[in-house]
Design a protein around this motif. Structure first.
Motif, PDB file in Angstrom:
ATOM      1  N   HIS A 259       0.817  -1.212   0.000  1.00 16.36           N
ATOM      2  CA  HIS A 259       0.000   0.000   0.000  1.00 16.36           C
ATOM      3  C   HIS A 259       0.849   1.261   0.000  1.00 16.36           C
ATOM      4  CE1 HIS A 259       0.519   0.541   4.412  1.00 16.36           C
ATOM      5  NE2 HIS A 259       0.550  -0.794   4.395  1.00 16.36           N
TER       6      HIS A 259
ATOM      7  N   LEU B  84      -8.038  -6.171  -0.597  1.00 15.60           N
ATOM      8  CA  LEU B  84      -7.703  -5.567   0.695  1.00 15.60           C
ATOM      9  C   LEU B  84      -7.110  -6.612   1.634  1.00 15.60           C
ATOM     10  CD1 LEU B  84      -7.890  -3.391   3.018  1.00 15.60           C
ATOM     11  CD2 LEU B  84     -10.229  -4.197   3.342  1.00 15.60           C
ATOM     12  N   LEU B  85      -7.753  -7.773   1.712  1.00 14.71           N
ATOM     13  CA  LEU B  85      -7.253  -8.845   2.576  1.00 14.71           C
ATOM     14  C   LEU B  85      -5.884  -9.350   2.110  1.00 14.71           C
ATOM     15  CD1 LEU B  85     -10.571 -10.835   3.118  1.00 14.71           C
ATOM     16  CD2 LEU B  85      -9.450  -9.255   4.712  1.00 14.71           C
TER      17      LEU B  85
ATOM     18  N   CYS C 231      -3.627  -7.599   0.499  1.00 22.20           N
ATOM     19  CA  CYS C 231      -2.646  -6.562   0.855  1.00 22.20           C
ATOM     20  C   CYS C 231      -2.340  -6.601   2.344  1.00 22.20           C
ATOM     21  CB  CYS C 231      -3.177  -5.175   0.475  1.00 22.20           C
ATOM     22  SG  CYS C 231      -3.242  -4.909  -1.298  1.00 22.20           S
ATOM     23  N   TRP C 232      -3.358  -6.847   3.143  1.00 22.10           N
ATOM     24  CA  TRP C 232      -3.179  -6.938   4.595  1.00 22.10           C
ATOM     25  C   TRP C 232      -2.231  -8.078   4.948  1.00 22.10           C
ATOM     26  CZ3 TRP C 232      -8.032  -7.099   8.278  1.00 22.10           C
ATOM     27  CH2 TRP C 232      -7.632  -6.884   9.588  1.00 22.10           C
TER      28      TRP C 232
ATOM     29  N   ASN D  97       1.493  -7.330   3.588  1.00 26.14           N
ATOM     30  CA  ASN D  97       2.226  -6.313   4.361  1.00 26.14           C
ATOM     31  C   ASN D  97       2.290  -6.616   5.860  1.00 26.14           C
ATOM     32  OD1 ASN D  97       2.813  -4.317   2.260  1.00 26.14           O
ATOM     33  ND2 ASN D  97       0.599  -4.189   2.117  1.00 26.14           N
TER      34      ASN D  97
ATOM     35  N   ARG E 218       0.196  -5.858   7.886  1.00 24.19           N
ATOM     36  CA  ARG E 218      -0.494  -4.772   8.579  1.00 24.19           C
ATOM     37  C   ARG E 218      -1.570  -4.210   7.651  1.00 24.19           C
ATOM     38  NH1 ARG E 218       4.556  -2.170   7.644  1.00 24.19           N
ATOM     39  NH2 ARG E 218       4.338  -0.367   6.277  1.00 24.19           N
ATOM     40  N   PHE E 219      -2.551  -3.592   8.258  1.00 24.43           N
ATOM     41  CA  PHE E 219      -3.698  -3.044   7.536  1.00 24.43           C
ATOM     42  C   PHE E 219      -3.257  -1.842   6.700  1.00 24.43           C
ATOM     43  CE2 PHE E 219      -7.883  -0.942   7.280  1.00 24.43           C
ATOM     44  CZ  PHE E 219      -8.635  -2.036   6.879  1.00 24.43           C
ATOM     45  N   PRO E 220      -3.713  -1.749   5.436  1.00 26.51           N
ATOM     46  CA  PRO E 220      -3.352  -0.599   4.602  1.00 26.51           C
ATOM     47  C   PRO E 220      -3.797   0.713   5.258  1.00 26.51           C
ATOM     48  CG  PRO E 220      -4.377  -2.294   3.268  1.00 26.51           C
ATOM     49  CD  PRO E 220      -4.520  -2.717   4.694  1.00 26.51           C
ATOM     50  N   SER E 221      -2.878   1.643   5.381  1.00 29.66           N
ATOM     51  CA  SER E 221      -3.179   2.859   6.129  1.00 29.66           C
ATOM     52  C   SER E 221      -2.988   4.141   5.331  1.00 29.66           C
ATOM     53  CB  SER E 221      -2.311   2.921   7.386  1.00 29.66           C
ATOM     54  OG  SER E 221      -0.945   2.908   7.015  1.00 29.66           O
TER      55      SER E 221
ATOM     56  N   TRP F  29      -6.399   3.947  -0.212  1.00 29.99           N
ATOM     57  CA  TRP F  29      -7.842   3.881  -0.022  1.00 29.99           C
ATOM     58  C   TRP F  29      -8.592   4.630  -1.111  1.00 29.99           C
ATOM     59  CZ3 TRP F  29     -10.401   0.542   2.751  1.00 29.99           C
ATOM     60  CH2 TRP F  29      -9.747  -0.125   3.787  1.00 29.99           C
TER      61      TRP F  29
END
Length: 154
Positions: free
Chosen positions: A52, A102-103, A105-106, A109, A111-114, A119
């Motif tokens: 991300h 999204l999942l 990418c999570w 990485n 970690r959650f895309p921030s 987004w």
């Protein structure tokens, strides 16, 4: 009593359509990235798809990735038209494809895309894919149904 377009619950069809949509999403995104990377002489890596932080529009490579994602949403709209074929289901499939992304990418990485850019890019791509897919499906659904006149010698 039979009704127009009555459907039977078919989970195998839905799962196969979803697998097809997800496959088309990643294969076409890879195709667009390779094409644009070759034109702009940018390094190719999986980070372009899943990281991300690589979607930084202040850098040249981030803009390349953004263009590839936008072109991919056009490809996704065409695949909605060819695979799903129902305007009512375009939103469901487009959002599901992006939620699975999204999942992925999570997990990639850890970690959650921030980043706000990630987004905004994915929300706008999902919206573009949905609207164009619905438009293409509606055009097919609204075509005139040819009706044969029966016996012509009456």
């Amino acid at each position: 009593m039979a009704s127009f377009r009555s459907y039977v619950w078919d989970p195998i069809l839905i799962i196969s359509q979803m697998l097809s949509m997800q496959t088309v999403f990643y294969v076409s995104l890879g195709f667009w990235l390779i094409l644009i990377d070759n034109i702009s002489s940018t390094n190719k890596s999986l980070d372009q798809i899943f990281n991300h932080q690589s979607l930084d529009i202040s850098s040249g490579s981030g803009k390349v990735i953004l263009i590839a994602f936008m072109l991919n949403s056009l490809t996704g709209a065409v695949s909605l038209w060819l695979i799903v074929r129902r305007s009512k289901q375009c939103w469901d499939f487009a959002i599901t494809v992006h939620i699975i992304h999204l999942l992925a990418c999570w997990v990639y990485n850890i970690r959650f895309p921030s980043t706000m850019t990630w987004w905004l890019t994915n929300i706008s791509c999902a919206a573009l894919m949905t609207v164009l897919g619905e438009y293409l499906c509606m055009r097919s659904e609204m075509k005139a149904i040819p009706v044969s006149g029966g016996r012509a010698d009456l």
